[in-house]
Design a protein around this motif. Structure first.
Motif, PDB file in Angstrom:
ATOM      1  N   LEU A 215      41.462  56.448  31.580  1.00 28.79           N
ATOM      2  CA  LEU A 215      41.011  55.204  30.963  1.00 28.79           C
ATOM      3  C   LEU A 215      41.650  53.971  31.592  1.00 28.79           C
ATOM      4  O   LEU A 215      41.253  52.850  31.305  1.00 28.79           O
ATOM      5  N   LEU A 216      42.656  54.189  32.411  1.00 28.46           N
ATOM      6  CA  LEU A 216      43.396  53.063  32.975  1.00 28.46           C
ATOM      7  C   LEU A 216      42.987  52.860  34.426  1.00 28.46           C
ATOM      8  O   LEU A 216      42.359  53.715  35.034  1.00 28.46           O
ATOM      9  N   ARG A 217      43.353  51.736  34.949  1.00 26.03           N
ATOM     10  CA  ARG A 217      42.993  51.425  36.330  1.00 26.03           C
ATOM     11  C   ARG A 217      43.863  52.235  37.290  1.00 26.03           C
ATOM     12  O   ARG A 217      45.063  52.339  37.100  1.00 26.03           O
ATOM     13  N   PRO A 218      43.279  52.781  38.360  1.00 26.39           N
ATOM     14  CA  PRO A 218      44.108  53.517  39.324  1.00 26.39           C
ATOM     15  C   PRO A 218      45.082  52.577  40.012  1.00 26.39           C
ATOM     16  O   PRO A 218      44.814  51.403  40.189  1.00 26.39           O
ATOM     17  N   ALA A 219      46.227  53.126  40.382  1.00 29.59           N
ATOM     18  CA  ALA A 219      47.265  52.304  40.997  1.00 29.59           C
ATOM     19  C   ALA A 219      46.903  51.934  42.438  1.00 29.59           C
ATOM     20  O   ALA A 219      47.297  50.881  42.921  1.00 29.59           O
ATOM     21  N   SER A 220      46.159  52.803  43.113  1.00 31.30           N
ATOM     22  CA  SER A 220      45.801  52.543  44.513  1.00 31.30           C
ATOM     23  C   SER A 220      44.304  52.782  44.701  1.00 31.30           C
ATOM     24  O   SER A 220      43.783  53.795  44.252  1.00 31.30           O
ATOM     25  N   PRO A 221      43.601  51.858  45.343  1.00 37.86           N
ATOM     26  CA  PRO A 221      42.140  51.973  45.441  1.00 37.86           C
ATOM     27  C   PRO A 221      41.662  53.223  46.183  1.00 37.86           C
ATOM     28  O   PRO A 221      40.548  53.689  45.948  1.00 37.86           O
TER      29      PRO A 221
ATOM     30  N   LEU B 143      41.408  31.007  18.502  1.00 40.33           N
ATOM     31  CA  LEU B 143      41.068  32.096  19.420  1.00 40.33           C
ATOM     32  C   LEU B 143      41.097  31.559  20.843  1.00 40.33           C
ATOM     33  O   LEU B 143      40.588  30.469  21.124  1.00 40.33           O
ATOM     34  N   VAL B 144      41.685  32.327  21.742  1.00 36.75           N
ATOM     35  CA  VAL B 144      41.625  31.970  23.159  1.00 36.75           C
ATOM     36  C   VAL B 144      40.963  33.129  23.885  1.00 36.75           C
ATOM     37  O   VAL B 144      41.486  34.233  23.921  1.00 36.75           O
ATOM     38  N   GLU B 145      39.809  32.838  24.419  1.00 35.29           N
ATOM     39  CA  GLU B 145      39.013  33.862  25.076  1.00 35.29           C
ATOM     40  C   GLU B 145      39.329  33.880  26.579  1.00 35.29           C
ATOM     41  O   GLU B 145      39.540  32.851  27.189  1.00 35.29           O
ATOM     42  N   THR B 146      39.376  35.078  27.140  1.00 32.18           N
ATOM     43  CA  THR B 146      39.448  35.126  28.601  1.00 32.18           C
ATOM     44  C   THR B 146      38.179  35.780  29.092  1.00 32.18           C
ATOM     45  O   THR B 146      37.614  36.642  28.427  1.00 32.18           O
ATOM     46  N   VAL B 147      37.759  35.333  30.262  1.00 30.80           N
ATOM     47  CA  VAL B 147      36.565  35.937  30.831  1.00 30.80           C
ATOM     48  C   VAL B 147      36.941  36.867  31.971  1.00 30.80           C
ATOM     49  O   VAL B 147      36.125  37.187  32.806  1.00 30.80           O
ATOM     50  N   GLY B 148      38.199  37.309  31.968  1.00 29.78           N
ATOM     51  CA  GLY B 148      38.592  38.399  32.842  1.00 29.78           C
ATOM     52  C   GLY B 148      38.646  38.128  34.326  1.00 29.78           C
ATOM     53  O   GLY B 148      38.308  38.992  35.116  1.00 29.78           O
ATOM     54  N   VAL B 149      39.086  36.941  34.711  1.00 32.42           N
ATOM     55  CA  VAL B 149      39.218  36.641  36.132  1.00 32.42           C
ATOM     56  C   VAL B 149      40.690  36.690  36.520  1.00 32.42           C
ATOM     57  O   VAL B 149      41.526  36.090  35.866  1.00 32.42           O
ATOM     58  N   GLY B 150      41.009  37.434  37.558  1.00 30.43           N
ATOM     59  CA  GLY B 150      42.380  37.437  38.059  1.00 30.43           C
ATOM     60  C   GLY B 150      43.379  37.871  37.013  1.00 30.43           C
ATOM     61  O   GLY B 150      43.236  38.914  36.402  1.00 30.43           O
ATOM     62  N   LEU B 164      43.675  40.866  21.411  1.00 29.12           N
ATOM     63  CA  LEU B 164      42.624  41.780  20.989  1.00 29.12           C
ATOM     64  C   LEU B 164      41.740  42.106  22.185  1.00 29.12           C
ATOM     65  O   LEU B 164      41.246  41.202  22.858  1.00 29.12           O
ATOM     66  N   LEU B 165      41.540  43.385  22.431  1.00 31.46           N
ATOM     67  CA  LEU B 165      40.758  43.829  23.580  1.00 31.46           C
ATOM     68  C   LEU B 165      39.485  44.506  23.111  1.00 31.46           C
ATOM     69  O   LEU B 165      39.540  45.449  22.312  1.00 31.46           O
ATOM     70  N   LEU B 166      38.363  44.029  23.591  1.00 34.61           N
ATOM     71  CA  LEU B 166      37.072  44.630  23.246  1.00 34.61           C
ATOM     72  C   LEU B 166      36.705  45.677  24.276  1.00 34.61           C
ATOM     73  O   LEU B 166      36.911  45.486  25.476  1.00 34.61           O
ATOM     74  N   LEU B 167      36.165  46.775  23.806  1.00 35.31           N
ATOM     75  CA  LEU B 167      35.797  47.881  24.688  1.00 35.31           C
ATOM     76  C   LEU B 167      34.341  48.263  24.480  1.00 35.31           C
ATOM     77  O   LEU B 167      33.785  48.067  23.402  1.00 35.31           O
ATOM     78  N   ILE B 178      38.446  47.056  33.178  1.00 35.67           N
ATOM     79  CA  ILE B 178      39.606  46.379  32.612  1.00 35.67           C
ATOM     80  C   ILE B 178      40.712  46.374  33.650  1.00 35.67           C
ATOM     81  O   ILE B 178      41.002  47.393  34.252  1.00 35.67           O
ATOM     82  N   LYS B 179      41.344  45.243  33.815  1.00 35.43           N
ATOM     83  CA  LYS B 179      42.336  45.149  34.860  1.00 35.43           C
ATOM     84  C   LYS B 179      43.654  45.797  34.476  1.00 35.43           C
ATOM     85  O   LYS B 179      43.959  46.039  33.318  1.00 35.43           O
ATOM     86  N   ARG B 180      44.447  46.104  35.503  1.00 31.47           N
ATOM     87  CA  ARG B 180      45.691  46.829  35.287  1.00 31.47           C
ATOM     88  C   ARG B 180      46.596  46.123  34.303  1.00 31.47           C
ATOM     89  O   ARG B 180      46.767  44.909  34.343  1.00 31.47           O
ATOM     90  N   GLY B 181      47.170  46.885  33.415  1.00 28.63           N
ATOM     91  CA  GLY B 181      48.139  46.344  32.480  1.00 28.63           C
ATOM     92  C   GLY B 181      47.535  45.768  31.216  1.00 28.63           C
ATOM     93  O   GLY B 181      48.254  45.497  30.257  1.00 28.63           O
TER      94      GLY B 181
END
Lengths: 326, 326
Positions: A215-221, B143-150, B164-167, B178-181
Motif C-alpha cells: 500500500l505504500l510507495r516503493p523506495a526505489s523506482p 480546512l487546508v486542502e492539498t492537491v498533492g503536488v511535490g 486527514l487522508l482520503l483513499l 499517494i506520495k512517500r510518507g
C-alpha cells in the motif's frame, strides 16, 4: 597523505585518511578537501548499503553474518556508522570489536565507528566522505549503519544506494520502535531472529509487512521492495538477502533502469547534499552573528507566547543578521 | 485595514486581508505584518484540519459534505488550499465555485483558492498566515486542502492539527498515487466512494490500511490513527468522520494529552516555520548574489561529473557569497 598506499589497501593509511576527513579543525578540513579531490576519481565503485533497525533487533549480528557472506562471495566490505550521539574516545571502538568480532579482524573488511558528536548534518557529511575514501581504497561493498537516533535513517538513506531495514518477529501488535517514514525508505526488509520458537512469529511479521508495503510507495523506482526472513545467528536466510541485494544492484545499474537507477539516485543525492551543506553553512553563520544570536531567545519566547508570527520573527532575525531588509 | 469589520465577520474585509497577506510586494508585506500583529491575539481558536488525497479521490465532494455537516453542528468553516502549481487569474476561482457549490455560497463558510505560484515554501507561509486571519474572523474549523503536488502534504501537515487522508476503494494492488510518507502523516484515513458497487472493495481497502497503519508510527502521540469509510456523494459515514475529528480534538486538547497535545504541536510547528523561513531567506540572498549565482551552474556541472565533492562545492559557494572562508 599517502594516497598510493591507501589505494593499494594499506589499512593504516585508510584509517588516517578517515580520521582527517572526520576532523572538525579548519586546517584539517583544507587538507581533507585536497585528499578527497585526489581520491574522487577512484571513488564510486561500490554498492552503498544502509542498514537500520530498532535497538535489539540484532544489527551487529546481522552485519557480521552478511558481511562475511559478502566477503566469501568475493567482496571487500567496509562498515561505517552514523550516530550523532557517539562520543570521542575508546568506548565506541571497544564496542565495535565485541559487536562484530570476526568481521573487525578480517583482512577483507574494515569496520569504523561513527564520527563523534556534533550535529547529524556534520556526522552525515563526514560519513558520506568516508564512504568515498573507502571506495578509493578498494572496498566494493560499503555498509552504513544507523543506530536510530533522530533523523539518522533519512541521512543514511540519502548517502546509500539501497536501504535495508531489520525487523523483530512481532509477538503481537506492539510497534517496533521504528521512526516515522522509515518503513517507506526500505528496499529490503528483513525479519531477523527467524529461528527456534520465533519462526512462526517471524513468518507472520513478514507477511504483515509485505501487505503493508503493497500500500505504500516503493523506495526505489526500479525495484519492488521485498520482505525476507533470516536468522543472523544460524545464518539461515543470509544467502537470500545477499541475492536480493545483488538483484537490486543489477536492476539499478541497468541502462534502462526506471528513474535513472542508482546513477541518477547518486547524482540527486550529491545535489541535495550540496544544498543542505550550503544551508547549514549559512545557518551557522547566522547563529554565530552577535546581533542575530542576541535576538534568537527573545523571538522564540515571543513566538511561543503567540505574540509574533513565525514570518515576522524570521524577518527580524534576517534583518539583524544582514543589516538591511531581507 | 479595518480589523473590526474583519473580526465581526465581514467577508470582504476578510478577502482583502488574505489578499494582502498573499501579496509578494515588499510594501504589502510590511502592511501584512502590521495586520497580522493586530490579529494574532484573536487567532488560534479553531481546529486546523489538513485534507489530502490523490486526484480523483473526491476531495471536493468530501470537503463540501464534511463542511456542511460541520456547519450544521454549529461551526464556521474556512477552506484554504496549498497548490504551488496554481496560477493567478479567474481560472482557479471558477474552479472553486463549481467544485464546492453549496459550501462556497454558504454564509457560515469561506472558500479561498490557493495563493498562486512561487515556491512551495512561499505558498505554505502565506497559507499559514491566511489560517490566522480566518481564525481572527471567527472561523473555528479551518480546512487546508492539498492537491498533492511535490511535498505539499508535509507542508500542510506542518500547519494543521489533524491530517486527514482520503483513499479510493482499491480494485486490487494498484497504488493510490499517494506520495512517500503521507500515509504515516494521517490521523484519520477515509476510504471514500463507499457506495453502490464499490462497497465491498471499500471495505477491503479500509481493512488493508487498518492493518498497515498498525505497523507504522502513529501521526499524533495522543491518538491512534483510524480508518473509516464514507460516501461523500450519499453522505453515509460523514457523521462518523466528524465524530472522529471531534474526539481527536478533545484528546489533543486534554491537559494530560501525550506529547503535549495540539498546543505543543502548534508551538513546535511555529518554531519549525521560523527556522524554515530564516533558511529560505538566507538561501534567497545567496542565490541573488552575483558572485555566488555565477558559480552555481559550474559547480553543479562539476558535481554531476563526479569531479568535486558536495562539501567542497558548498564551501566554494559559501566563500563566494560571504567573501571569506565559511
Amino acid at each position: 597523505m599517502d594516497t598510493d598506499a591507501l589505494r593499494a589497501g594499506d589499512r593504516r593509511a585508510l584509517a588516517r585518511a578517515i580520521t582527517l576527513v572526520e576532523s572538525t579543525r579548519a586546517d584539517h578540513r583544507i587538507a581533507a578537501d585536497t585528499l578527497l579531490a585526489e581520491l574522487l576519481p577512484h571513488a564510486g565503485r561500490s554498492l552503498r548499503l544502509g542498514v537500520s533497525g530498532a535497538p535489539g533487533v540484532g544489527k551487529s549480528t546481522f552485519i557480521e553474518a552478511f558481511g562475511l557472506h559478502a566477503i566469501a562471495a568475493g567482496r571487500r566490505v567496509a562498515v561505517l556508522a552514523v550516530d550523532p550521539s557517539s562520543r570521542r574516545g575508546g568506548g565506541s571502538i571497544l564496542g565495535d570489536k565485541t559487536r562484530m568480532p570476526e568481521l573487525t579482524r578480517h583482512g577483507r573488511a574494515f569496520v569504523r565507528p561513527s564520527p563523534s558528536g556534533g550535529t547529524l548534518g556534520g556526522v552525515a557529511r563526514r560519513t558520506a566522505e568516508a564512504v568515498l575514501v573507502c571506495e578509493a581504497a578498494g572496498f566494493d561493498l560499503v555498509l552504513v549503519e544507523t543506530v536510530g537516533v533522530g533523523q539518522s535513517e533519512t541521512a543514511v538513506a540519502d548517502m546509500t544506494d539501497l536501504f535495508l531495514l531489520l525487523l523483530q518477529p512481532n509477538a503481537g501488535d506492539e510497534l517496533q520502535g521504528i521512526k516515522r517514514g522509515v518503513v517507506e525508505l526500505a528496499d529490503i526488509l528483513v525479519v531477523n531472529k527467524s529461528d527456534g520458537a520465533n519462526i512462526e512469529a517471524a513468518g507472520r511479521t513478514a507477511a504483515d509487512y509485505a501487505n503493508a508495503i503493497r500500500l505504500l510507495r516503493p523506495a526505489s523506482p526500479w525495484w519492488t521492495s521485498q520482505v525476507l526472513q533470516c536468522s543472523a545467528l544460524t545464518g539461515a536466510g543470509i544467502p537470500a538477502v545477499w541475492d536480493a541485494v545483488a538483484r537490486f544492484r543489477a536492476a539499478g545499474a541497468a541502462p534502462d533502469a526506471r528513474g535513472g537507477g542508482i546513477a541518477e539516485r547518486r547524482r540527486l543525492q550529491a545535489r541535495a547534499r550540496l544544498w543542505t551543506e550550503v544551508g547549514d553553512g549559512l545557518m551557522e553563520a547566522l547563529k554565530a552573528d552577535r546581533a542575530a544570536a542576541k535576538l534568537i531567545p527573545r523571538l522564540e519566547k515571543q513566538l511561543d507566547a503567540g505574540a509574533i508570527t513565525p514570518g515576522a520573527a524570521a524577518r527580524a532575525l534576517l534583518h539583524a543578521f544582514r543589516g538591511k531588509d531581507a
